[in-house]
Design a protein around this motif. Structure first.
Motif, PDB file in Angstrom:
ATOM      1  N   ARG A 114      -6.013  39.860 120.401  1.00  0.00           N
ATOM      2  CA  ARG A 114      -5.009  38.820 120.278  1.00  0.00           C
ATOM      3  C   ARG A 114      -5.682  37.526 119.828  1.00  0.00           C
ATOM      4  NH1 ARG A 114      -2.992  38.130 125.412  1.00  0.00           N
ATOM      5  NH2 ARG A 114      -1.566  39.856 125.157  1.00  0.00           N
ATOM      6  N   CYS A 115      -5.143  36.979 118.719  1.00  0.00           N
ATOM      7  CA  CYS A 115      -5.676  35.741 118.154  1.00  0.00           C
ATOM      8  C   CYS A 115      -5.481  34.581 119.129  1.00  0.00           C
ATOM      9  CB  CYS A 115      -4.971  35.464 116.828  1.00  0.00           C
ATOM     10  SG  CYS A 115      -5.401  33.888 116.103  1.00  0.00           S
ATOM     11  N   LEU A 116      -6.531  33.778 119.315  1.00  0.00           N
ATOM     12  CA  LEU A 116      -6.458  32.628 120.228  1.00  0.00           C
ATOM     13  C   LEU A 116      -5.630  31.501 119.643  1.00  0.00           C
ATOM     14  CD1 LEU A 116      -9.869  31.776 121.946  1.00  0.00           C
ATOM     15  CD2 LEU A 116      -7.776  32.631 122.973  1.00  0.00           C
ATOM     16  N   LYS A 117      -5.598  31.415 118.313  1.00  0.00           N
ATOM     17  CA  LYS A 117      -4.934  30.286 117.652  1.00  0.00           C
ATOM     18  C   LYS A 117      -3.421  30.482 117.544  1.00  0.00           C
ATOM     19  CE  LYS A 117      -9.126  28.811 116.418  1.00  0.00           C
ATOM     20  NZ  LYS A 117      -9.918  27.739 115.992  1.00  0.00           N
ATOM     21  N   CYS A 118      -2.987  31.695 117.145  1.00  0.00           N
ATOM     22  CA  CYS A 118      -1.547  31.873 116.913  1.00  0.00           C
ATOM     23  C   CYS A 118      -0.915  32.960 117.782  1.00  0.00           C
ATOM     24  CB  CYS A 118      -1.289  32.162 115.432  1.00  0.00           C
ATOM     25  SG  CYS A 118      -1.824  33.796 114.910  1.00  0.00           S
TER      26      CYS A 118
END
Ligand SMILES: [Zn+2]
Length: 113
Positions: A63-67
């Motif tokens: 899971r992307c931290l940014k989006c």
């Protein structure tokens, strides 16, 4: 559609067991095979690492931290990407396919339906 969930303690215990088994096989293999059959030992090392990475790539996603985008990666990317462990769980330094930002993506578990 594949669903994901947070990694549990059981996932980590299983990962550690698999890693421990691989390391044991490599060490025992080194003792018995290295003096005379080093090339068989080399195949054993590459083979067990390969199996471990395939297993990991098949069972875990990120899971992307940014989006917050959830995505899977190839076995090859899994093998070459730097990874680590923080208080909140495992992470892997990956480029998000959605926002194209590099971050320490959170490891999540794939749920097979
Ligand atoms: Zn993203």
């Amino acid at each position: 559609m594949t669903q994901y969930q947070e990694t549990t303690k059981e996932n980590w215990i299983r990962t550690i067991i698999y890693v421990a088994v691989s390391v044991t096989v490599i060490i025992i293999g080194a003792i018995f095979l290295l003096p005379a059959y080093w090339y068989i030992w080399l195949i054993l090392v590459v083979g067990s690492l390969f199996l471990l990475v395939i297993w990991h790539a098949k069972n875990f996603a990120y899971r992307c931290l940014k989006c917050g985008h959830e995505f899977e990666i190839s076995t090859f990317t899994d093998f070459i990407s730097p990874h680590g462990q923080s208080k909140s769980g495992g992470w892997k330094y990956l480029k998000c396919p959605k926002c194209h930002e590099r971050s320490r993506a959170t490891v999540i578990k794939k749920i097979k339906k």
